[in-house]
Write an enzyme that holds these catalytic residues in place. Structure first.
Site, PDB file in Angstrom:
ATOM      1  CG  PHE A 128      -6.435 148.403 -66.814  1.00 22.43           C
ATOM      2  CD1 PHE A 128      -5.361 148.239 -65.978  1.00 22.43           C
ATOM      3  CD2 PHE A 128      -6.068 147.970 -67.892  1.00 22.43           C
ATOM      4  CE1 PHE A 128      -4.236 147.335 -65.978  1.00 22.43           C
ATOM      5  CE2 PHE A 128      -5.130 146.741 -68.252  1.00 22.43           C
ATOM      6  CZ  PHE A 128      -4.056 146.598 -67.238  1.00 22.43           C
ATOM      7  CG  ASP A 137      -7.849 152.203 -73.238  1.00 25.65           C
ATOM      8  OD1 ASP A 137      -8.391 151.334 -74.048  1.00 25.65           O
ATOM      9  OD2 ASP A 137      -7.087 152.011 -72.450  1.00 25.65           O
ATOM     10  CE  LYS A 139      -8.749 143.080 -72.002  1.00 25.29           C
ATOM     11  NZ  LYS A 139      -8.147 144.451 -71.702  1.00 25.29           N
TER      12      LYS A 139
HETATM   13  C1  LIG Z   1      -7.021 145.280 -71.249  1.00 25.23           C
HETATM   14  C2  LIG Z   1      -6.656 146.557 -71.604  1.00 25.23           C
HETATM   15  C3  LIG Z   1      -5.839 147.452 -71.710  1.00 25.23           C
HETATM   16  C4  LIG Z   1      -4.161 146.587 -71.855  1.00 25.23           C
HETATM   17  O1  LIG Z   1      -4.426 145.655 -72.923  1.00 25.23           O
HETATM   18  P1  LIG Z   1      -3.427 144.291 -72.962  1.00 25.23           P
HETATM   19  O2  LIG Z   1      -3.598 143.686 -74.148  1.00 25.23           O
HETATM   20  O3  LIG Z   1      -3.348 143.682 -71.851  1.00 25.23           O
HETATM   21  O4  LIG Z   1      -1.913 145.020 -72.984  1.00 25.23           O
HETATM   22  C5  LIG Z   1      -5.522 148.742 -72.021  1.00 25.23           C
HETATM   23  N1  LIG Z   1      -6.728 149.486 -71.689  1.00 25.23           N
HETATM   24  C6  LIG Z   1      -7.960 148.863 -71.502  1.00 25.23           C
HETATM   25  C7  LIG Z   1      -9.216 149.508 -71.361  1.00 25.23           C
HETATM   26  C8  LIG Z   1      -8.055 147.558 -71.268  1.00 25.23           C
HETATM   27  O5  LIG Z   1      -9.211 146.882 -70.949  1.00 25.23           O
END
Ligand SMILES: *Cc1c(COP(=O)(O)O)cnc(C)c1O
Length: 401
Positions: free
Chosen positions: A133, A218, A247
């Site tokens: 994701f 990421d 986050k």
């Molecule tokens: C939540 C998340 C995203 C996206 O972050 P947003 O603030 O919702 O745009 C991207 N990569 C990972 C691994 C995530 O957990």
């Protein structure tokens, strides 16, 4: 005028029928004063819990002074936060954003610009991993390559080669003359709490070195203390080129960051990238306050201690309900309970009604991302609710839709 009697909000979420009114530490309270133990932190965001006094004071003080000036001016609190992040990580440079998706976008643009400026215009592609994701932008969903994210949104931006999770042979096979980077979540979150083994992370570093590729982690979900180190890549003792973050970095204030080495960032000169809100004084004040707490001696040790306690207790739960719990997995305070015959999308609302906030993830996993400040008492309380729920599901059947 709204033609929808229920809600004028775009119905892209199936929301649970709960509205919280306030939060304090590990606890959330709804309008009736009912208390909920928060083992989800608003998707891993509230790393210091709710209404943490350091963050509340930082935001209040800044709110009375200055909210926003744009990146056309100096932002001293941003300079300070960038320098502090660079100080405690591999990074030389930090670009502040408002969200994870924007941090990913910055990383992708940085990779392309890097190779472009080195004279390798063709090296625009990234190898990524299945069930990943990377946010909801077009590039983010293309990078993750999951049909549930992409369906109906085609055509997708070109440039992403998705290989099976953790498959190093597939990674090598996917590398061609146009490959510029490998981008993976150090620990997959939405995909079902799946850590990449440290050997795999080291192998990815080696592959990148062998082929002149940039290594992008990421860490939007697994970074900022979540695994018991500031960033999850530290467990592998390697140095990435770019790390995306969001986050937990704002403890609830919307912010993100893209961290990079001087070399990886070499194409990002004045005027090549920007943001109106990113790194504004409100965000920077809170970001510095989050780091103040997280860098206190013992903070990350506490995360590691609570992690082994929680994983141990969940292991015991699995032994009590072996027919329902196939696996307990995760690292740090990023844990999942895999329940092959229970639908997490239905089990989670049941847990919430019992006073425990969790969330579903891929592969039939009930996901927990508690605030990093939790104590043994909170773990006891969560286990009591979980034990009762599994006992009920065992005798009466799991919730069905
Ligand atoms: C939540 C998340 C995203 C996206 O972050 P947003 O603030 O919702 O745009 C991207 N990569 C990972 C691994 C995530 O957990």
């Amino acid at each position: 005028m709204s033609s929808n009697p229920e809600s004028a909000m775009l119905p892209t979420y199936r929301r649970m029928p709960v509205a919280f009114e306030r939060g304090e530490g590990m606890r959330l309270f709804d309008g009736d004063g009912k208390s909920y133990l928060d083992f989800y932190s608003g998707i891993g965001v509230m790393c210091l819990g709710h209404s943490h006094p350091t963050l509340v004071n930082a935001l209040k003080n800044q709110a009375e002074k200055l909210w926003h000036v744009s990146n056309l001016y100096q932002i001293p609190e941003g300079e300070r936060l960038a320098a502090r992040l660079a100080d405690v990580t591999f990074a030389d440079y930090v670009f502040f954003t408002n969200s994870g998706a924007e941090s990913i976008e910055c990383a992708i643009k940085m990779v392309r610009k890097y190779h472009n400026d080195k004279g390798d215009k063709g090296k625009y592609r990234m190898v990524t991993m299945a069930s990943a994701f990377h946010g909801r932008t077009l590039a983010g969903i293309a990078a993750a390559g999951q049909e549930k994210l992409t369906k109906g949104f085609e055509p997708l931006p070109d440039g992403f080669d998705v290989v099976p999770f953790g498959d190093l042979d597939a990674v090598k096979a996917a590398i061609g003359p146009n490959t510029g980077a490998i981008m993976v979540e150090t620990v997959q979150g939405e995909g079902g709490i799946r850590p990449l083994p440290v050997e795999t992370l080291r192998a990815l570093r080696q592959i990148c070195d062998d082929h002149g590729l940039l290594l992008v982690f990421d860490e939007i979900q697994c970074g900022m203390g979540r695994t018991g180190k500031l960033f999850a890549y530290e467990w592998a003792d390697i140095t990435p080129d770019i790390v995306t973050c969001a986050k937990g970095i704002g403890g609830g204030f919307p912010m993100g960051a893209c961290l990079a080495t001087k070399e990886a960032a070499s194409g990002m000169t004045a005027g090549t990238h920007g943001t109106t809100y990113g790194g504004n004084p409100l965000a920077m004040a809170v970001g510095n306050a989050v780091l103040d707490e997280m860098l206190k001696p013992g903070f990350l040790d506490h995360v590691q201690e609570m992690s082994s306690l929680l994983l141990g207790r969940l292991g015991a739960l699995q032994q009590r309900y072996p027919d329902m719990i196939a696996e307990v997995r995760g690292t740090g305070l990023m844990v999942g309970i895999r329940t092959p015959d229970i639908e997490p999308r239905l089990a989670v609302p049941d847990l919430v009604s019992r006073g425990l906030c969790a969330a579903p993830a891929g592969e039939n996993v009930i996901r927990m991302l508690p605030p990093l400040i939790l104590t043994e008492t909170d773990i006891d309380d969560a286990m009591e609710i979980l034990d009762k729920a599994f006992a009920d599901w065992q005798s009466n059947g799991a919730p069905t839709g």
